[in-house]
Design an enzyme around this catalytic site. Structure first.
Site, PDB file in Angstrom:
ATOM      1  NE  ARG A   1     -22.596 -10.126  34.742  1.00 21.65           N
ATOM      2  CZ  ARG A   1     -21.382 -10.265  34.207  1.00 21.65           C
ATOM      3  NH1 ARG A   1     -20.430 -10.882  34.869  1.00 21.65           N
ATOM      4  NH2 ARG A   1     -21.135  -9.814  32.998  1.00 21.65           N
TER       5      ARG A   1
ATOM      6  CB  CYS B   1     -17.519 -14.420  33.532  1.00 20.12           C
ATOM      7  SG  CYS B   1     -19.205 -14.009  33.200  1.00 20.12           S
TER       8      CYS B   1
ATOM      9  NE  ARG C   1     -14.976 -13.418  28.289  1.00 18.16           N
ATOM     10  CZ  ARG C   1     -16.251 -13.229  28.659  1.00 18.16           C
ATOM     11  NH1 ARG C   1     -16.563 -13.151  29.920  1.00 18.16           N
ATOM     12  NH2 ARG C   1     -17.171 -13.075  27.745  1.00 18.16           N
TER      13      ARG C   1
ATOM     14  CE  LYS D   1     -25.680 -12.510  29.668  1.00 17.15           C
ATOM     15  NZ  LYS D   1     -24.320 -12.118  29.279  1.00 17.15           N
ATOM     16  CG  ASN D   2     -24.886 -12.968  25.537  1.00 16.96           C
ATOM     17  OD1 ASN D   2     -24.828 -12.187  26.492  1.00 16.96           O
ATOM     18  ND2 ASN D   2     -24.440 -14.197  25.608  1.00 16.96           N
TER      19      ASN D   2
ATOM     20  CG  ASP E   1     -22.605 -18.603  26.683  1.00 17.58           C
ATOM     21  OD1 ASP E   1     -23.042 -17.632  26.052  1.00 17.58           O
ATOM     22  OD2 ASP E   1     -21.427 -18.673  27.084  1.00 17.58           O
TER      23      ASP E   1
HETATM   24  C1  EPZ Z   1     -19.766 -13.478  23.981  1.00 18.95           C
HETATM   25  O1  EPZ Z   1     -18.631 -13.111  24.734  1.00 18.95           O
HETATM   26  C2  EPZ Z   1     -20.872 -13.713  24.997  1.00 18.95           C
HETATM   27  N1  EPZ Z   1     -21.133 -12.471  25.745  1.00 18.95           N
HETATM   28  C3  EPZ Z   1     -20.452 -14.826  25.956  1.00 18.95           C
HETATM   29  O2  EPZ Z   1     -21.564 -15.066  26.818  1.00 18.95           O
HETATM   30  C4  EPZ Z   1     -20.181 -16.093  25.150  1.00 18.95           C
HETATM   31  O3  EPZ Z   1     -19.718 -17.101  26.020  1.00 18.95           O
HETATM   32  C5  EPZ Z   1     -19.113 -15.801  24.083  1.00 18.95           C
HETATM   33  O4  EPZ Z   1     -19.551 -14.707  23.255  1.00 18.95           O
HETATM   34  C6  EPZ Z   1     -18.861 -17.011  23.178  1.00 18.95           C
HETATM   35  O5  EPZ Z   1     -20.064 -17.388  22.564  1.00 18.95           O
HETATM   36  C7  EPZ Z   1     -21.877 -11.514  25.154  1.00 18.95           C
HETATM   37  O6  EPZ Z   1     -22.321 -11.644  24.021  1.00 18.95           O
HETATM   38  C8  EPZ Z   1     -22.149 -10.274  25.979  1.00 18.95           C
HETATM   39  P1  EPZ Z   1     -15.689 -14.091  22.203  1.00 18.95           P
HETATM   40  P2  EPZ Z   1     -17.307 -12.553  23.976  1.00 18.95           P
HETATM   41  O7  EPZ Z   1     -15.080 -12.780  21.881  1.00 18.95           O
HETATM   42  O8  EPZ Z   1     -17.712 -11.678  22.842  1.00 18.95           O
HETATM   43  C9  EPZ Z   1     -11.119 -15.137  22.586  1.00 18.95           C
HETATM   44  C10 EPZ Z   1     -22.671 -15.485  28.803  1.00 18.95           C
HETATM   45  O9  EPZ Z   1     -22.622 -16.524  29.451  1.00 18.95           O
HETATM   46  N2  EPZ Z   1     -10.887 -13.762  22.113  1.00 18.95           N
HETATM   47  O10 EPZ Z   1     -16.405 -14.856  21.146  1.00 18.95           O
HETATM   48  O11 EPZ Z   1     -16.408 -12.000  25.007  1.00 18.95           O
HETATM   49  C11 EPZ Z   1     -11.667 -15.131  24.011  1.00 18.95           C
HETATM   50  O12 EPZ Z   1     -10.589 -15.044  24.934  1.00 18.95           O
HETATM   51  C12 EPZ Z   1     -21.405 -14.886  28.234  1.00 18.95           C
HETATM   52  O13 EPZ Z   1     -23.742 -14.864  28.490  1.00 18.95           O
HETATM   53  C13 EPZ Z   1      -9.581 -13.379  21.786  1.00 18.95           C
HETATM   54  O14 EPZ Z   1      -8.629 -14.158  21.897  1.00 18.95           O
HETATM   55  O15 EPZ Z   1     -16.709 -13.918  23.425  1.00 18.95           O
HETATM   56  C14 EPZ Z   1     -12.402 -16.442  24.102  1.00 18.95           C
HETATM   57  O16 EPZ Z   1     -11.482 -17.464  24.425  1.00 18.95           O
HETATM   58  C15 EPZ Z   1     -20.168 -15.547  28.821  1.00 18.95           C
HETATM   59  N3  EPZ Z   1      -9.360 -12.119  21.367  1.00 18.95           N
HETATM   60  C16 EPZ Z   1     -12.915 -16.644  22.669  1.00 18.95           C
HETATM   61  O17 EPZ Z   1     -12.172 -15.758  21.837  1.00 18.95           O
HETATM   62  C17 EPZ Z   1     -10.380 -11.204  21.224  1.00 18.95           C
HETATM   63  O18 EPZ Z   1     -10.113 -10.055  20.798  1.00 18.95           O
HETATM   64  C18 EPZ Z   1     -14.387 -16.333  22.517  1.00 18.95           C
HETATM   65  O19 EPZ Z   1     -14.570 -14.995  22.899  1.00 18.95           O
HETATM   66  C19 EPZ Z   1     -11.690 -11.607  21.556  1.00 18.95           C
HETATM   67  C20 EPZ Z   1     -11.923 -12.894  22.002  1.00 18.95           C
END
Ligand code: EPZ
Length: 419
Positions: free
Chosen positions: A399, A118, A123, A22-23, A307
């Protein structure tokens, strides 16, 4: 509302095949906006989130031909009619933000509603916007949306304060046509980043270093169509590995990339499971040794994946002794704890740390999915709880898991969906 009813029917045994990630497919679908020729994507998982991304692309003018029975998508972004993702669709899925980089690169202006997703934390998207600004874009905030605008993006050196997966993906796609060289440091190293870079390079992009902490992009004029097969879903893989472990079963998991689940293999082995990397896939046995308590700490790849945190916590409630979990990636990814405790688990948490006193038998209860991985964890707990476990809000689970009930039943689980 639909729900899953789960019973304990003993150890899971047999074979299960993993679907496309998915990701990986979501950023790849968004990146297709960069190309004005047909792209074919294979091993596409039939998921709610993929359908939403199809709707978003169609609303932008992309010709979408989805053949989910063959796990195949044909996308043709010959022209992009709009520069804004529809807010009602964007709110349903955080990954909609991934259209921002490609639209900015292609149209010179991209507007997205401030994202939903979610309920696992704030985020924000500050790192995405910081990357666009570094490439020369002007960022304009509206009340409910944000716009990135730039006549022509120029390569630059960017340091990510945090190796955000989405920010890495958005900055890569924004930089594909940027003038000159872009170097992004402290990037996410997830396999999904590598899959995206491979896809873009097959289309004519010049991206080096995906999978390491630094990525280098040479701007190109345009991209051409291609055909790409999505990597297997490492989180679905991990979920079924834990299903074998929690039921003390013996399951062969096929269509996997063992290298993508090293931390899960390591932790399951530490717990006493036997994991064999066979020619046909990963064989996971929870029936060889008594399983023991262990500690996990979630980290960006190649650390233990956030995850997989809730699924592993469900397993830890069934092993004697005290285990600890530290969730470092999201600030609010413990909503499954209260649900697991309703099933008889003994878990306490304070901030990012949780303590599991494992071993007490679980009993069925009516529990609620709070995010897609938490929902999967509750199903796994239901496989070993006495009585019937009713899991509600299962749209979260659907999802991220395709044919979840069929795959579990295929290895002997007693689970059914009730509308
Ligand atoms: C991706 O989300 C995945 N989703 C998530 O999977 C996964 O949990 C996450 O990466 C971490 O591995 C998809 O790929 C569609 P991040 P993403 O940006 O990109 C902070 C699932 O279960 N952050 O790496 O949103 C954020 O708040 C889903 O399939 C900022 O502060 O994750 C979080 O605490 C859930 N500022 C941390 O970084 C930003 O601009 C990780 O977020 C962006 C993120």
């Amino acid at each position: 509302m639909a729900k899953f009813l789960v019973e304990n029917k003993g150890p899971l045994r047999g074979e299960v095949s993993i679907s496309g990630a998915k990701n990986s497919v979501l950023p790849i679908m968004a990146a297709t906006l960069l190309c004005n020729e047909e792209c074919i994507i294979q091993d596409v998982p039939a998921l709610r989130d993929v359908e939403v991304m199809c709707q978003i692309l169609e609303s932008l003018g992309v010709k979408v031909d989805a053949d989910f029975s063959n796990n195949r998508l044909s996308l043709n972004a010959t022209e992009i009619l709009h520069n804004e993702t529809p807010p009602e669709l964007a709110k349903r899925m955080r990954a909609s933000i991934l259209t921002m980089g490609p639209i900015l690169a292609r149209k010179g202006s991209a507007v997205v509603a401030l994202p939903g997703g979610c309920a696992i934390g704030a985020r924000p998207i500050d790192l995405h916007l910081k990357g666009f600004e570094a490439l020369g874009a002007e960022i304009i905030f509206g009340e409910h949306h944000v716009e990135a605008r730039a006549e022509k993006l120029k390569g630059n050196r960017i340091y990510l304060d945090y190796p955000s997966v989405g920010a890495t993906e958005n900055i890569i796609t924004a930089a594909v046509f940027a003038e000159g060289t872009t170097i992004i440091e402290n990037v996410a190293e997830e396999p999904e980043i590598v899959d995206l870079a491979n896809y873009l390079n097959k289309m004519g992009a010049k991206i080096k270093g995906a999978g390491t902490d630094t990525i280098k992009i040479e701007g190109v004029e345009r991209l051409h169509g291609t055909t790409h097969t999505v990597i297997p879903d490492r989180i679905e893989t991990g979920t079924f590995m834990v299903a074998a472990a929690i039921t003390r079963g013996d399951v062969l998991i096929k269509n996997v990339v063992p290298d993508h689940v090293r931390p899960v293999i390591a932790k399951l082995t530490e717990c006493g499971c036997v994991v064999e990397d066979t020619i046909d896939g990963l064989r996971v046995r929870g029936d060889v040794n008594p399983l023991v308590a262990t500690d996990i700490k979630t980290l960006p790849y190649p650390g233990f994946p956030t995850d997989m945190q809730s699924q592993f916590m469900a397993l830890l409630t069934t092993v004697e002794g005290q285990s600890t979990v530290i969730e470092t990636v999201f600030e609010n990814r413990y909503m499954h704890i209260s649900e697991l405790n309703r099933m008889g688990a003994d878990i306490t948490h304070d901030g990012r740390s949780a303590i599991i006193n494992g071993g007490a038998p679980l009993h069925g209860s009516s529990v609620m999915s709070t995010d897609l991985r938490a929902g999967a964890a509750l199903v796994l707990a239901g496989l070993v709880a006495s009585g019937t476990t009713e899991v509600t809000e299962i749209y979260h689970i659907e999802r991220g898991y395709t044919e979840f009930v069929d795959k579990l039943r295929g290895i002997g689980a007693e689970i059914r969906k009730e509308d």
